[in-house]
Write a protein that holds these residues in place. Structure first.
Motif, short mmCIF file in Angstrom:
data_model
loop_
_atom_site.label_atom_id
_atom_site.label_comp_id
_atom_site.label_asym_id
_atom_site.label_seq_id
_atom_site.Cartn_x
_atom_site.Cartn_y
_atom_site.Cartn_z
N MET A 30 -5.68 0.70 4.49
CA MET A 30 -5.70 2.13 4.20
C MET A 30 -4.50 2.47 3.31
N ASN A 32 -2.71 5.58 0.77
CA ASN A 32 -2.77 7.00 0.38
C ASN A 32 -2.91 7.17 -1.14
N CYS A 48 13.54 -7.06 -7.08
CA CYS A 48 13.94 -8.42 -7.44
C CYS A 48 13.73 -9.31 -6.21
N HIS A 124 -6.91 6.94 1.90
CA HIS A 124 -6.70 8.06 2.84
C HIS A 124 -5.26 8.00 3.33
N ALA A 126 -3.10 8.23 6.11
CA ALA A 126 -3.34 8.24 7.56
C ALA A 126 -2.35 9.17 8.27
N ALA A 145 3.62 1.49 6.17
CA ALA A 145 3.60 2.65 5.28
C ALA A 145 4.97 2.99 4.72
N GLY A 146 5.89 2.02 4.69
CA GLY A 146 7.18 2.24 4.07
C GLY A 146 8.00 3.31 4.78
N LEU A 150 5.00 8.42 8.63
CA LEU A 150 4.53 7.70 9.83
C LEU A 150 5.67 7.03 10.60
N VAL A 172 17.08 4.90 -10.96
CA VAL A 172 16.52 3.73 -11.64
C VAL A 172 15.93 4.15 -12.99
N PHE A 217 19.94 0.28 -12.87
CA PHE A 217 19.83 0.87 -11.53
C PHE A 217 21.23 1.22 -11.00
N ASP A 295 9.43 -2.05 5.73
CA ASP A 295 10.42 -0.96 5.75
C ASP A 295 10.25 -0.02 6.95
N GLY A 305 19.45 -5.72 -2.75
CA GLY A 305 18.15 -6.12 -3.30
C GLY A 305 17.33 -6.96 -2.34
N GLY A 307 14.90 -5.49 0.24
CA GLY A 307 13.76 -4.89 0.95
C GLY A 307 12.42 -5.56 0.70
N ALA A 311 10.27 -7.61 3.26
CA ALA A 311 8.87 -7.23 3.51
C ALA A 311 7.98 -8.47 3.42
C1 LIG Z 1 15.60 2.10 -5.94
C2 LIG Z 1 15.17 0.92 -5.12
C3 LIG Z 1 15.45 -0.36 -5.56
C4 LIG Z 1 15.06 -1.46 -4.80
N1 LIG Z 1 15.34 -2.72 -5.26
C5 LIG Z 1 14.95 -3.79 -4.55
C6 LIG Z 1 15.18 -5.12 -5.04
O1 LIG Z 1 15.71 -5.34 -6.14
N2 LIG Z 1 14.79 -6.17 -4.27
C7 LIG Z 1 14.16 -5.97 -3.08
O2 LIG Z 1 13.82 -6.96 -2.41
N3 LIG Z 1 13.92 -4.73 -2.59
C8 LIG Z 1 14.29 -3.64 -3.31
N4 LIG Z 1 14.01 -2.39 -2.84
C9 LIG Z 1 13.32 -2.22 -1.55
C10 LIG Z 1 11.83 -2.47 -1.63
O3 LIG Z 1 11.24 -1.78 -2.70
C11 LIG Z 1 11.17 -2.04 -0.31
O4 LIG Z 1 11.93 -2.48 0.75
C12 LIG Z 1 9.76 -2.63 -0.19
O5 LIG Z 1 8.94 -2.08 -1.19
C13 LIG Z 1 9.19 -2.33 1.19
O6 LIG Z 1 7.85 -2.77 1.26
P1 LIG Z 1 6.89 -2.12 2.34
O7 LIG Z 1 5.60 -2.83 2.20
O8 LIG Z 1 7.53 -2.15 3.67
O9 LIG Z 1 6.76 -0.58 1.95
P2 LIG Z 1 6.38 0.13 0.59
O10 LIG Z 1 6.55 -0.76 -0.56
O11 LIG Z 1 7.12 1.43 0.61
O12 LIG Z 1 4.81 0.43 0.73
C14 LIG Z 1 4.30 1.39 1.60
C15 LIG Z 1 2.96 1.89 1.07
O13 LIG Z 1 2.36 2.73 2.06
C16 LIG Z 1 1.84 3.88 1.45
N5 LIG Z 1 1.77 4.94 2.46
C17 LIG Z 1 2.79 5.73 2.91
N6 LIG Z 1 2.35 6.57 3.85
C18 LIG Z 1 1.03 6.32 4.02
C19 LIG Z 1 0.04 6.87 4.86
N7 LIG Z 1 0.31 7.85 5.74
N8 LIG Z 1 -1.23 6.39 4.77
C20 LIG Z 1 -1.52 5.39 3.88
N9 LIG Z 1 -0.61 4.84 3.07
C21 LIG Z 1 0.66 5.29 3.13
C22 LIG Z 1 2.78 4.14 0.30
O14 LIG Z 1 2.18 4.92 -0.71
C23 LIG Z 1 3.08 2.73 -0.18
O15 LIG Z 1 2.12 2.30 -1.12
C24 LIG Z 1 14.39 -1.27 -3.58
C25 LIG Z 1 14.10 0.02 -3.14
C26 LIG Z 1 14.47 1.11 -3.90
C27 LIG Z 1 14.14 2.50 -3.42
#
Ligand SMILES: Cc1cc2nc3c(=O)[nH]c(=O)nc-3n(C[C@H](O)[C@H](O)[C@H](O)COP(=O)(O)OP(=O)(O)OC[C@H]3O[C@@H](n4cnc5c(N)ncnc54)[C@H](O)[C@@H]3O)c2cc1C
Length: 411
Positions: A30, A32, A48, A124, A126, A145-146, A150, A172, A217, A295, A305, A307, A311
Protein backbone atom coordinates in the motif's frame (compact mmCIF):
# COMPACT_ATOMS: atom_id res chain seq x y z
CA UNK A 1 0.45 -19.09 0.75
CA UNK A 2 0.74 -16.63 3.62
CA UNK A 3 -0.76 -13.17 3.07
CA UNK A 4 1.33 -10.15 4.01
CA UNK A 5 0.44 -6.45 3.87
CA UNK A 6 3.19 -3.86 3.67
CA UNK A 7 2.29 -0.20 4.12
CA UNK A 8 4.78 2.21 2.54
CA UNK A 9 6.72 1.92 -0.72
CA UNK A 10 10.16 3.20 0.28
CA UNK A 11 13.53 1.43 0.52
CA UNK A 12 12.44 -0.91 3.32
CA UNK A 13 8.85 -1.63 2.22
CA UNK A 14 9.65 -2.24 -1.45
CA UNK A 15 12.78 -4.30 -0.85
CA UNK A 16 10.83 -6.50 1.57
CA UNK A 17 7.78 -6.71 -0.71
CA UNK A 18 9.88 -7.78 -3.70
CA UNK A 19 11.87 -10.23 -1.58
CA UNK A 20 8.73 -11.89 -0.16
CA UNK A 21 7.09 -11.92 -3.57
CA UNK A 22 10.08 -13.83 -4.99
CA UNK A 23 9.60 -16.44 -2.24
CA UNK A 24 5.96 -17.00 -3.23
CA UNK A 25 4.21 -14.95 -0.50
CA UNK A 26 0.96 -13.22 -1.40
CA UNK A 27 2.02 -9.61 -0.86
CA UNK A 28 -0.10 -6.47 -0.91
CA UNK A 29 1.79 -3.18 -0.99
CA UNK A 30 0.00 0.00 0.00
CA UNK A 31 1.45 3.33 -1.07
CA UNK A 32 0.07 6.81 -0.63
CA UNK A 33 1.58 7.78 -3.99
CA UNK A 34 1.62 6.21 -7.48
CA UNK A 35 4.90 5.35 -9.17
CA UNK A 36 4.51 8.39 -11.45
CA UNK A 37 3.79 10.72 -8.55
CA UNK A 38 7.04 9.55 -7.00
CA UNK A 39 8.99 9.67 -10.29
CA UNK A 40 7.91 13.21 -11.16
CA UNK A 41 7.76 14.49 -7.58
CA UNK A 42 10.30 16.01 -5.23
CA UNK A 43 13.61 14.45 -4.19
CA UNK A 44 13.42 12.70 -0.82
CA UNK A 45 16.96 11.93 0.25
CA UNK A 46 20.59 11.76 -0.83
CA UNK A 47 20.41 7.94 -0.35
CA UNK A 48 24.11 7.13 -0.54
CA UNK A 49 24.31 3.37 0.06
CA UNK A 50 27.44 1.45 0.93
CA UNK A 51 28.58 -2.04 -0.07
CA UNK A 52 26.73 -4.23 2.46
CA UNK A 53 23.37 -2.56 1.82
CA UNK A 54 23.90 -2.63 -1.96
CA UNK A 55 24.72 -6.33 -1.69
CA UNK A 56 21.27 -6.97 -0.14
CA UNK A 57 19.75 -5.47 -3.30
CA UNK A 58 22.05 -7.55 -5.53
CA UNK A 59 21.10 -10.71 -3.61
CA UNK A 60 17.47 -10.09 -4.60
CA UNK A 61 18.34 -9.14 -8.18
CA UNK A 62 17.09 -5.59 -7.60
CA UNK A 63 20.27 -3.69 -8.57
CA UNK A 64 18.69 -2.48 -11.82
CA UNK A 65 20.60 0.83 -11.92
CA UNK A 66 24.01 -0.43 -10.82
CA UNK A 67 25.60 -0.10 -14.29
CA UNK A 68 24.46 3.52 -14.79
CA UNK A 69 24.90 4.92 -11.28
CA UNK A 70 28.28 6.52 -10.52
CA UNK A 71 30.59 4.31 -8.46
CA UNK A 72 31.52 6.18 -5.31
CA UNK A 73 34.95 4.74 -4.58
CA UNK A 74 36.12 7.07 -1.86
CA UNK A 75 34.93 8.99 1.15
CA UNK A 76 36.59 12.30 1.93
CA UNK A 77 36.56 14.41 5.06
CA UNK A 78 37.39 18.12 5.11
CA UNK A 79 37.31 20.31 8.18
CA UNK A 80 36.95 24.05 7.71
CA UNK A 81 39.49 26.16 9.55
CA UNK A 82 39.30 29.88 10.15
CA UNK A 83 39.28 32.23 7.11
CA UNK A 84 37.90 29.69 4.64
CA UNK A 85 40.94 27.43 4.80
CA UNK A 86 40.81 23.66 5.11
CA UNK A 87 42.37 22.52 8.36
CA UNK A 88 41.95 18.86 7.44
CA UNK A 89 41.47 17.23 4.06
CA UNK A 90 41.76 13.56 3.18
CA UNK A 91 40.00 10.86 1.22
CA UNK A 92 39.86 7.18 2.15
CA UNK A 93 39.24 4.49 -0.44
CA UNK A 94 36.16 2.32 0.07
CA UNK A 95 36.77 -1.43 -0.15
CA UNK A 96 33.49 -1.82 -2.02
CA UNK A 97 31.99 1.12 -3.91
CA UNK A 98 28.94 3.05 -2.71
CA UNK A 99 26.13 4.32 -4.96
CA UNK A 100 23.30 6.81 -4.79
CA UNK A 101 20.27 6.16 -7.00
CA UNK A 102 17.64 8.88 -6.64
CA UNK A 103 14.75 7.33 -4.70
CA UNK A 104 12.40 8.79 -7.30
CA UNK A 105 14.05 6.51 -9.87
CA UNK A 106 14.43 3.47 -7.65
CA UNK A 107 11.11 3.43 -5.79
CA UNK A 108 9.06 4.17 -8.93
CA UNK A 109 10.97 1.44 -10.83
CA UNK A 110 10.61 -1.11 -8.04
CA UNK A 111 6.88 -0.35 -7.72
CA UNK A 112 6.40 -1.04 -11.43
CA UNK A 113 8.38 -4.28 -11.10
CA UNK A 114 6.32 -5.40 -8.11
CA UNK A 115 3.08 -4.85 -10.05
CA UNK A 116 4.46 -6.47 -13.25
CA UNK A 117 5.35 -9.56 -11.22
CA UNK A 118 1.74 -9.88 -10.13
CA UNK A 119 1.90 -8.05 -6.77
CA UNK A 120 -1.17 -6.27 -5.45
CA UNK A 121 -0.37 -2.57 -5.43
CA UNK A 122 -2.95 -0.46 -3.65
CA UNK A 123 -2.71 3.33 -3.88
CA UNK A 124 -4.11 4.55 -0.60
CA UNK A 125 -2.80 6.52 2.36
CA UNK A 126 -3.44 3.99 5.14
CA UNK A 127 -4.96 5.23 8.40
CA UNK A 128 -4.87 3.42 11.74
CA UNK A 129 -8.52 2.44 11.28
CA UNK A 130 -7.68 0.67 7.97
CA UNK A 131 -4.93 -1.28 9.68
CA UNK A 132 -7.32 -2.43 12.36
CA UNK A 133 -9.37 -4.15 9.68
CA UNK A 134 -6.38 -5.47 7.72
CA UNK A 135 -4.71 -6.99 10.77
CA UNK A 136 -7.61 -9.46 10.86
CA UNK A 137 -7.43 -10.34 7.16
CA UNK A 138 -3.65 -10.67 6.71
CA UNK A 139 -1.23 -13.06 8.43
CA UNK A 140 1.15 -10.14 9.00
CA UNK A 141 0.95 -6.35 8.64
CA UNK A 142 4.24 -4.45 8.31
CA UNK A 143 4.35 -0.66 8.58
CA UNK A 144 7.18 0.77 6.47
CA UNK A 145 5.70 4.26 6.10
CA UNK A 146 8.82 6.24 7.02
CA UNK A 147 8.52 9.24 9.30
CA UNK A 148 4.84 9.93 8.45
CA UNK A 149 1.83 9.99 10.73
CA UNK A 150 1.59 6.23 11.23
CA UNK A 151 4.60 6.36 13.58
CA UNK A 152 2.16 7.55 16.24
CA UNK A 153 1.15 3.87 16.65
CA UNK A 154 4.66 3.04 17.85
CA UNK A 155 5.80 4.16 21.28
CA UNK A 156 8.99 6.24 21.39
CA UNK A 157 11.79 4.28 23.06
CA UNK A 158 13.07 6.99 25.38
CA UNK A 159 16.06 4.96 26.59
CA UNK A 160 17.34 4.68 23.01
CA UNK A 161 16.34 8.20 21.89
CA UNK A 162 18.49 10.89 23.53
CA UNK A 163 16.97 13.75 21.49
CA UNK A 164 13.47 15.17 21.54
CA UNK A 165 14.23 17.93 19.02
CA UNK A 166 15.74 17.95 15.52
CA UNK A 167 19.54 18.26 15.68
CA UNK A 168 20.03 19.58 12.15
CA UNK A 169 18.14 21.64 9.59
CA UNK A 170 18.41 19.79 6.25
CA UNK A 171 18.68 21.36 2.78
CA UNK A 172 19.31 19.33 -0.37
CA UNK A 173 19.88 20.47 -3.97
CA UNK A 174 20.41 18.15 -6.96
CA UNK A 175 22.54 19.85 -9.62
CA UNK A 176 24.16 19.42 -13.00
CA UNK A 177 27.42 21.13 -13.90
CA UNK A 178 29.51 20.58 -10.76
CA UNK A 179 33.24 20.53 -11.55
CA UNK A 180 35.43 17.57 -10.55
CA UNK A 181 37.16 17.38 -7.17
CA UNK A 182 40.62 18.84 -7.65
CA UNK A 183 42.17 16.02 -5.61
CA UNK A 184 41.91 12.54 -7.07
CA UNK A 185 39.46 13.45 -9.84
CA UNK A 186 40.14 9.97 -11.27
CA UNK A 187 37.55 8.40 -8.96
CA UNK A 188 34.20 9.52 -7.55
CA UNK A 189 33.88 10.18 -3.85
CA UNK A 190 31.40 11.53 -1.34
CA UNK A 191 32.89 14.46 0.54
CA UNK A 192 31.89 15.32 4.09
CA UNK A 193 32.82 18.92 4.88
CA UNK A 194 32.65 19.67 8.58
CA UNK A 195 32.24 23.32 9.59
CA UNK A 196 32.74 23.35 13.38
CA UNK A 197 29.89 24.95 15.30
CA UNK A 198 27.92 25.52 12.06
CA UNK A 199 27.12 22.19 10.39
CA UNK A 200 28.16 19.94 7.53
CA UNK A 201 28.09 20.01 3.74
CA UNK A 202 27.91 16.67 1.91
CA UNK A 203 28.67 16.53 -1.79
CA UNK A 204 28.16 13.34 -3.78
CA UNK A 205 27.37 12.08 -7.25
CA UNK A 206 24.03 10.41 -7.91
CA UNK A 207 21.92 8.90 -10.66
CA UNK A 208 18.74 10.95 -10.96
CA UNK A 209 15.78 10.99 -13.36
CA UNK A 210 17.81 12.87 -15.99
CA UNK A 211 21.03 10.84 -15.64
CA UNK A 212 24.16 11.59 -13.65
CA UNK A 213 24.07 14.58 -11.29
CA UNK A 214 25.60 15.78 -8.01
CA UNK A 215 23.96 16.53 -4.69
CA UNK A 216 24.77 19.49 -2.43
CA UNK A 217 23.42 18.74 1.04
CA UNK A 218 23.71 21.17 3.95
CA UNK A 219 23.06 19.99 7.51
CA UNK A 220 22.86 23.03 9.76
CA UNK A 221 22.75 23.37 13.52
CA UNK A 222 19.25 24.66 14.37
CA UNK A 223 19.24 28.42 14.86
CA UNK A 224 22.68 28.78 13.25
CA UNK A 225 23.74 30.44 9.99
CA UNK A 226 22.71 27.43 7.85
CA UNK A 227 19.21 27.31 9.29
CA UNK A 228 17.77 29.62 6.63
CA UNK A 229 15.81 27.34 4.30
CA UNK A 230 12.54 27.22 6.21
CA UNK A 231 9.80 28.78 4.13
CA UNK A 232 11.92 28.95 0.95
CA UNK A 233 9.52 27.69 -1.71
CA UNK A 234 11.33 28.74 -4.90
CA UNK A 235 13.89 26.09 -5.97
CA UNK A 236 16.07 28.79 -7.59
CA UNK A 237 16.18 30.69 -4.29
CA UNK A 238 17.03 27.43 -2.47
CA UNK A 239 19.98 26.85 -4.81
CA UNK A 240 21.16 30.45 -4.51
CA UNK A 241 21.15 30.15 -0.71
CA UNK A 242 23.01 26.81 -0.90
CA UNK A 243 25.73 28.40 -3.03
CA UNK A 244 25.99 31.52 -0.90
CA UNK A 245 26.60 29.36 2.16
CA UNK A 246 29.15 27.28 0.26
CA UNK A 247 31.04 30.43 -0.75
CA UNK A 248 31.09 31.59 2.86
CA UNK A 249 31.88 28.33 4.70
CA UNK A 250 33.37 25.88 2.18
CA UNK A 251 34.99 27.98 -0.59
CA UNK A 252 36.88 24.94 -1.93
CA UNK A 253 33.52 23.30 -2.78
CA UNK A 254 32.08 26.56 -4.04
CA UNK A 255 34.99 26.89 -6.46
CA UNK A 256 33.68 23.93 -8.47
CA UNK A 257 30.02 24.87 -8.11
CA UNK A 258 29.97 28.25 -9.85
CA UNK A 259 28.31 26.86 -13.00
CA UNK A 260 25.75 24.51 -11.45
CA UNK A 261 22.05 24.48 -12.22
CA UNK A 262 19.21 22.48 -10.66
CA UNK A 263 18.46 19.12 -12.26
CA UNK A 264 14.70 19.76 -12.27
CA UNK A 265 11.94 21.64 -10.50
CA UNK A 266 11.68 18.86 -7.88
CA UNK A 267 15.41 18.85 -7.20
CA UNK A 268 15.36 20.57 -3.80
CA UNK A 269 14.25 19.52 -0.33
CA UNK A 270 14.34 21.15 3.10
CA UNK A 271 13.15 19.93 6.47
CA UNK A 272 14.10 18.59 9.88
CA UNK A 273 13.14 15.80 12.29
CA UNK A 274 14.13 14.53 15.69
CA UNK A 275 16.12 11.27 15.55
CA UNK A 276 13.91 8.65 17.21
CA UNK A 277 13.99 4.94 18.04
CA UNK A 278 10.57 3.38 18.58
CA UNK A 279 9.21 0.20 20.11
CA UNK A 280 8.70 -2.16 17.16
CA UNK A 281 5.21 -3.51 17.87
CA UNK A 282 2.23 -1.24 17.22
CA UNK A 283 -1.06 -2.00 18.91
CA UNK A 284 -4.25 -1.22 17.08
CA UNK A 285 -7.42 -0.07 18.82
CA UNK A 286 -9.12 -3.39 17.91
CA UNK A 287 -6.30 -5.41 19.48
CA UNK A 288 -4.37 -6.31 16.32
CA UNK A 289 -0.58 -6.00 16.15
CA UNK A 290 1.64 -4.53 13.43
CA UNK A 291 5.44 -4.58 13.09
CA UNK A 292 7.37 -1.40 12.22
CA UNK A 293 10.10 -1.44 9.53
CA UNK A 294 12.91 0.96 8.56
CA UNK A 295 12.59 4.60 9.60
CA UNK A 296 9.35 3.83 11.47
CA UNK A 297 11.38 2.04 14.13
CA UNK A 298 14.86 3.60 13.83
CA UNK A 299 15.11 7.10 12.32
CA UNK A 300 18.63 8.52 12.69
CA UNK A 301 19.77 11.93 11.52
CA UNK A 302 21.20 11.73 7.96
CA UNK A 303 24.53 13.22 9.12
CA UNK A 304 26.15 9.79 8.70
CA UNK A 305 24.17 8.82 5.56
CA UNK A 306 22.82 5.64 7.04
CA UNK A 307 18.98 5.60 6.83
CA UNK A 308 18.66 3.87 3.46
CA UNK A 309 21.49 1.52 4.39
CA UNK A 310 19.67 0.68 7.60
CA UNK A 311 16.33 0.33 5.80
CA UNK A 312 17.95 -2.20 3.42
CA UNK A 313 19.54 -4.10 6.32
CA UNK A 314 16.23 -4.09 8.22
CA UNK A 315 14.34 -5.43 5.19
CA UNK A 316 16.97 -8.16 4.72
CA UNK A 317 16.79 -9.24 8.40
CA UNK A 318 12.98 -9.22 8.42
CA UNK A 319 12.85 -11.25 5.19
CA UNK A 320 15.03 -13.93 6.78
CA UNK A 321 12.92 -13.97 9.96
CA UNK A 322 9.62 -14.23 8.06
CA UNK A 323 10.81 -17.08 5.85
CA UNK A 324 12.42 -18.96 8.74
CA UNK A 325 9.19 -18.72 10.72
CA UNK A 326 7.33 -20.89 8.20
CA UNK A 327 3.65 -21.35 8.98
CA UNK A 328 3.76 -20.39 12.64
CA UNK A 329 1.78 -17.31 13.78
CA UNK A 330 3.47 -13.92 13.60
CA UNK A 331 2.81 -13.13 17.26
CA UNK A 332 4.19 -10.42 19.49
CA UNK A 333 7.16 -12.51 20.66
CA UNK A 334 8.17 -13.14 17.05
CA UNK A 335 7.80 -9.45 16.18
CA UNK A 336 9.99 -8.38 19.09
CA UNK A 337 12.61 -11.04 18.30
CA UNK A 338 12.63 -10.00 14.65
CA UNK A 339 13.30 -6.38 15.57
CA UNK A 340 15.91 -7.37 18.19
CA UNK A 341 17.82 -9.18 15.48
CA UNK A 342 17.84 -5.99 13.39
CA UNK A 343 18.71 -3.81 16.39
CA UNK A 344 21.98 -5.76 16.77
CA UNK A 345 23.11 -3.88 13.62
CA UNK A 346 21.04 -0.73 14.03
CA UNK A 347 22.28 0.05 17.54
CA UNK A 348 25.76 0.73 16.18
CA UNK A 349 24.37 3.14 13.61
CA UNK A 350 22.34 5.00 16.22
CA UNK A 351 25.27 5.25 18.64
CA UNK A 352 27.66 6.52 15.97
CA UNK A 353 25.19 8.93 14.38
CA UNK A 354 24.20 10.47 17.70
CA UNK A 355 27.90 10.82 18.58
CA UNK A 356 28.56 12.67 15.31
CA UNK A 357 25.78 15.15 16.08
CA UNK A 358 27.57 16.39 19.19
CA UNK A 359 30.71 18.46 19.63
CA UNK A 360 33.55 16.03 18.86
CA UNK A 361 35.78 15.29 21.85
CA UNK A 362 39.54 15.83 21.65
CA UNK A 363 40.42 12.23 20.76
CA UNK A 364 37.93 12.20 17.86
CA UNK A 365 39.42 15.45 16.51
CA UNK A 366 42.85 13.86 16.74
CA UNK A 367 41.59 10.78 14.86
CA UNK A 368 39.99 12.82 12.07
CA UNK A 369 43.10 14.99 11.79
CA UNK A 370 45.33 11.91 11.61
CA UNK A 371 43.54 10.76 8.44
CA UNK A 372 45.60 13.34 6.62
CA UNK A 373 48.97 11.80 7.44
CA UNK A 374 47.98 8.18 7.94
CA UNK A 375 46.21 6.49 5.01
CA UNK A 376 45.31 3.56 7.30
CA UNK A 377 43.23 5.93 9.44
CA UNK A 378 41.47 7.45 6.42
CA UNK A 379 40.77 3.96 5.08
CA UNK A 380 39.38 2.59 8.35
CA UNK A 381 37.21 5.65 9.02
CA UNK A 382 35.80 5.68 5.46
CA UNK A 383 34.93 1.98 5.60
CA UNK A 384 33.14 2.49 8.92
CA UNK A 385 30.33 4.01 6.84
CA UNK A 386 29.76 0.51 5.47
CA UNK A 387 30.10 -1.23 8.83
CA UNK A 388 29.47 1.22 11.69
CA UNK A 389 29.99 -1.56 14.27
CA UNK A 390 33.72 -1.13 13.63
CA UNK A 391 33.68 2.33 15.27
CA UNK A 392 33.39 0.47 18.61
CA UNK A 393 37.01 -0.52 18.07
CA UNK A 394 38.52 2.95 17.74
CA UNK A 395 36.14 5.90 18.03
CA UNK A 396 34.35 6.19 21.34
CA UNK A 397 37.01 5.63 23.99
CA UNK A 398 40.19 7.75 24.06
CA UNK A 399 42.33 4.69 24.96
CA UNK A 400 41.07 2.71 21.98
CA UNK A 401 41.62 5.69 19.67
CA UNK A 402 45.17 6.13 20.97
CA UNK A 403 45.95 2.43 20.51
CA UNK A 404 44.55 2.49 16.99
CA UNK A 405 46.53 5.60 16.03
CA UNK A 406 49.68 3.98 17.34
CA UNK A 407 49.04 0.83 15.32
CA UNK A 408 48.25 2.88 12.19
CA UNK A 409 51.48 4.90 12.34
CA UNK A 410 54.36 3.67 10.21
CA UNK A 411 56.94 1.71 12.25
C1 LIG B 1 17.91 14.95 3.48
C2 LIG B 1 18.12 13.48 3.70
C3 LIG B 1 19.29 12.88 3.27
C4 LIG B 1 19.50 11.52 3.47
N1 LIG B 1 20.65 10.95 3.02
C5 LIG B 1 20.85 9.63 3.20
C6 LIG B 1 22.04 9.00 2.69
O1 LIG B 1 22.90 9.62 2.05
N2 LIG B 1 22.20 7.66 2.91
C7 LIG B 1 21.26 6.94 3.58
O2 LIG B 1 21.46 5.73 3.76
N3 LIG B 1 20.14 7.51 4.06
C8 LIG B 1 19.91 8.83 3.87
N4 LIG B 1 18.74 9.39 4.32
C9 LIG B 1 17.75 8.57 5.03
C10 LIG B 1 16.92 7.71 4.09
O3 LIG B 1 16.40 8.46 3.02
C11 LIG B 1 15.75 7.08 4.88
O4 LIG B 1 16.22 6.61 6.09
C12 LIG B 1 15.13 5.93 4.10
O5 LIG B 1 14.53 6.42 2.93
C13 LIG B 1 14.10 5.20 4.96
O6 LIG B 1 13.45 4.22 4.20
P1 LIG B 1 12.01 3.72 4.67
O7 LIG B 1 11.63 2.66 3.71
O8 LIG B 1 12.04 3.36 6.10
O9 LIG B 1 11.05 4.98 4.55
P2 LIG B 1 10.76 5.98 3.37
O10 LIG B 1 11.83 5.96 2.36
O11 LIG B 1 10.42 7.28 4.02
O12 LIG B 1 9.44 5.39 2.67
C14 LIG B 1 8.19 5.45 3.26
C15 LIG B 1 7.11 5.43 2.19
O13 LIG B 1 5.83 5.29 2.81
C16 LIG B 1 4.92 6.18 2.23
N5 LIG B 1 3.86 6.45 3.21
C17 LIG B 1 3.90 7.29 4.28
N6 LIG B 1 2.75 7.25 4.95
C18 LIG B 1 1.95 6.36 4.32
C19 LIG B 1 0.65 5.89 4.55
N7 LIG B 1 -0.09 6.31 5.60
N8 LIG B 1 0.11 4.97 3.70
C20 LIG B 1 0.85 4.53 2.63
N9 LIG B 1 2.09 4.95 2.37
C21 LIG B 1 2.65 5.85 3.21
C22 LIG B 1 5.77 7.38 1.85
O14 LIG B 1 5.17 8.15 0.84
C23 LIG B 1 7.05 6.71 1.38
O15 LIG B 1 6.97 6.39 0.01
C24 LIG B 1 18.51 10.75 4.14
C25 LIG B 1 17.34 11.35 4.56
C26 LIG B 1 17.12 12.70 4.34
C27 LIG B 1 15.84 13.34 4.80
Amino acid sequence: MRKILIVGAGQSGLQLALGLQAQGYEVTLMSNRTADEIRYGRVMSTQCMFHTALQHERDLGLNFWEPQAPRIEGLGVSVAGPDGTRAVDWVGRLDGYAQSVDQRVKMAGWMDTFAQRGGQLVIHGAAVSDLDYFSRTYDLVLVAAGKGELVSMFERDAARSPFTEPQRALAVAYVHGLGPRPEHPEFDAVRCNLVPGVGELFVMPTLTTGGRADILFWEGLPGGPLDVFRGVKDPAEHLALTLELMERFTPWEYARATKVELTDAGGTLAGRYAPTVRKPVGRLPGGGLVLGVGDVVVANDPVTGQGSNSAAKCAARYLESIVEHGDRPFDEAWMQATFDRYWETARHVTKWTNAMLGVPPEHVLRLIGAGQELPAVAHRFANGFNDPADFENFLYEPEKTAAFLESAAPA
